[in-house]
Design a protein around this motif. Structure first.
Motif, PDB file in Angstrom:
ATOM      1  N   ASP A 115       0.812  -1.216   0.000  1.00  0.00           N
ATOM      2  CA  ASP A 115       0.000   0.000   0.000  1.00  0.00           C
ATOM      3  C   ASP A 115       0.847   1.268   0.000  1.00  0.00           C
ATOM      4  OD1 ASP A 115      -2.178  -1.630   0.000  1.00  0.00           O
ATOM      5  OD2 ASP A 115      -2.782  -1.239   2.081  1.00  0.00           O
ATOM      6  N   GLN A 116       2.001   1.235   0.647  1.00  0.00           N
ATOM      7  CA  GLN A 116       2.811   2.456   0.675  1.00  0.00           C
ATOM      8  C   GLN A 116       3.445   2.752  -0.682  1.00  0.00           C
ATOM      9  OE1 GLN A 116       6.413   2.943   2.900  1.00  0.00           O
ATOM     10  NE2 GLN A 116       7.212   0.905   2.403  1.00  0.00           N
ATOM     11  N   HIS A 119      -0.015   4.416  -6.045  1.00  0.00           N
ATOM     12  CA  HIS A 119      -0.357   5.802  -6.341  1.00  0.00           C
ATOM     13  C   HIS A 119      -1.461   6.248  -5.374  1.00  0.00           C
ATOM     14  CE1 HIS A 119       2.020   5.948  -9.984  1.00  0.00           C
ATOM     15  NE2 HIS A 119       1.389   4.900 -10.502  1.00  0.00           N
ATOM     16  N   PRO A 120      -1.450   7.487  -4.898  1.00  0.00           N
ATOM     17  CA  PRO A 120      -0.534   8.556  -5.283  1.00  0.00           C
ATOM     18  C   PRO A 120       0.687   8.664  -4.367  1.00  0.00           C
ATOM     19  CG  PRO A 120      -2.265   9.467  -3.949  1.00  0.00           C
ATOM     20  CD  PRO A 120      -2.554   7.981  -4.058  1.00  0.00           C
ATOM     21  N   ASN A 121       0.944   7.630  -3.563  1.00  0.00           N
ATOM     22  CA  ASN A 121       2.040   7.723  -2.599  1.00  0.00           C
ATOM     23  C   ASN A 121       3.414   7.482  -3.214  1.00  0.00           C
ATOM     24  OD1 ASN A 121       0.186   8.076  -0.452  1.00  0.00           O
ATOM     25  ND2 ASN A 121      -0.147   5.873  -0.359  1.00  0.00           N
ATOM     26  N   PRO A 123       5.578   6.158  -7.128  1.00  0.00           N
ATOM     27  CA  PRO A 123       5.385   5.971  -8.571  1.00  0.00           C
ATOM     28  C   PRO A 123       5.518   4.537  -9.061  1.00  0.00           C
ATOM     29  CG  PRO A 123       7.562   6.857  -8.143  1.00  0.00           C
ATOM     30  CD  PRO A 123       6.847   6.843  -6.816  1.00  0.00           C
TER      31      PRO A 123
END
Length: 302
Positions: A115-116, A119-121, A123
């Motif tokens: 999850d980390q 996107h948007p976290n 690329p």
């Protein structure tokens, strides 16, 4: 014939808590967050994937193919932010066994690392990593066996839960106990079990007692402990060497120097974790400076 597999070495790649804190005032102790490597016999164990994991990964690129066992205490950002920048995980032919407990919300360590990097976290998704990544959901309290190495686990006192670890190999033991808050009226039985008679105990000493009990900015309930509590545990558990770890980002080099001096007055075999520090419980047998077991825990280099 001598062998580099006869070793138990603890190496520190990231020693900060909460957030990376690079800068002129943190040069001597380092600004990267939690990442500790243990070379135990023929195996490489890695505890937590803070920003220090990036540095470890860069070092591993000259030792390919690489295999290691990763153990996460929990998934607060300062313990996982280095994982997306762990270059060996993008290289085919490498293999990493990744362990973590299931979070109180039911998410696995694989889900949280995935999850980390969504996107948007971030690329690039985790699926781009070319190495063989094997994920294991550990049950807190279980013991994990890796050949002749046993890794004990215990629940720590931290918001959202965290796992403490103890690595046993032959007659040696190293305890990794970070992101835990002491109890006001007793020593934590889980911490004591992990720390018992350990050759090395790495302990979360983010605060001083004065900071922890501050009337203006109390840290009670924040999930971390103090160096004074670390010494209480070390003495009660008969720990041979204590390593003060998970330094607060507000503590600069001079502040940590003072903490180290005060701590050493109360517990002689106490050192401050810093990036590049190595503690040898058993030196490789091809090392002419190898020491007998009685002195092993006192061998420290930076």
């Amino acid at each position: 014939m001598s062998s580099t597999h006869d070793q138990f070495t603890v190496h520190f790649w990231g020693v900060r808590g909460s957030i990376a804190s690079p800068g002129a005032e943190t040069v001597r102790y380092g600004g990267n967050t939690s990442c500790v490597e243990m070379r135990v016999g023929s195996k490489r164990l890695i505890f937590d994937g803070g920003t220090g994991l990036r540095m470890l990964g860069n070092a591993l690129m000259s030792q390919l193919p690489a295999e290691a066992y990763l153990f996460f205490t929990h998934s607060h950002w300062d313990h996982i932010q280095g994982f997306p920048f762990f270059v060996p995980a993008f290289v085919r032919g490498n293999r990493f066994h990744i362990h973590g407990s299931i979070a109180p919300n039911g998410s696995t360590i694989e889900q949280r690392l995935n999850d980390q990097m969504l996107h948007p976290n971030f690329p690039v998704p985790l699926q781009v990593m070319g190495a063989d990544l094997k994920f294991y959901d550990l049950e807190i309290g279980e013991t994990i066996q890796i050949d002749d190495i046993s890794v004990e686990t215990a629940l720590l006192n931290h918001p959202g839960e965290a796992v403490g670890y103890r690595v046993n190999w032959r007659q040696y033991a190293a305890a990794y106990i970070t992101d835990t808050e002491h109890f006001p009226d007793r020593l934590d039985e889980n911490v004591m079990r992990l720390a018992r008679n350990a050759d090395v105990m790495i302990y979360d000493a983010t605060y001083t007692d004065e900071e922890y009990h501050s009337k203006t900015s109390s840290k009670v309930g924040w999930g971390h402990s103090t160096w004074q509590e670390a010494i209480k545990v070390a003495k009660a558990a008969n720990v041979k060497r204590l390593v003060i770890f998970h330094h607060d980002p507000m503590h600069n080099d001079d502040f940590l120097d003072r903490v180290g001096e005060q701590a050493a007055q109360s517990f002689a075999n106490c050192i401050m974790a810093r990036e590049g520090l190595s503690v040898q419980l058993v030196a490789p047998s091809n090392d002419e400076s190898s020491e007998p077991a009685s002195d092993a825990a006192s061998k420290v280099s930076v």
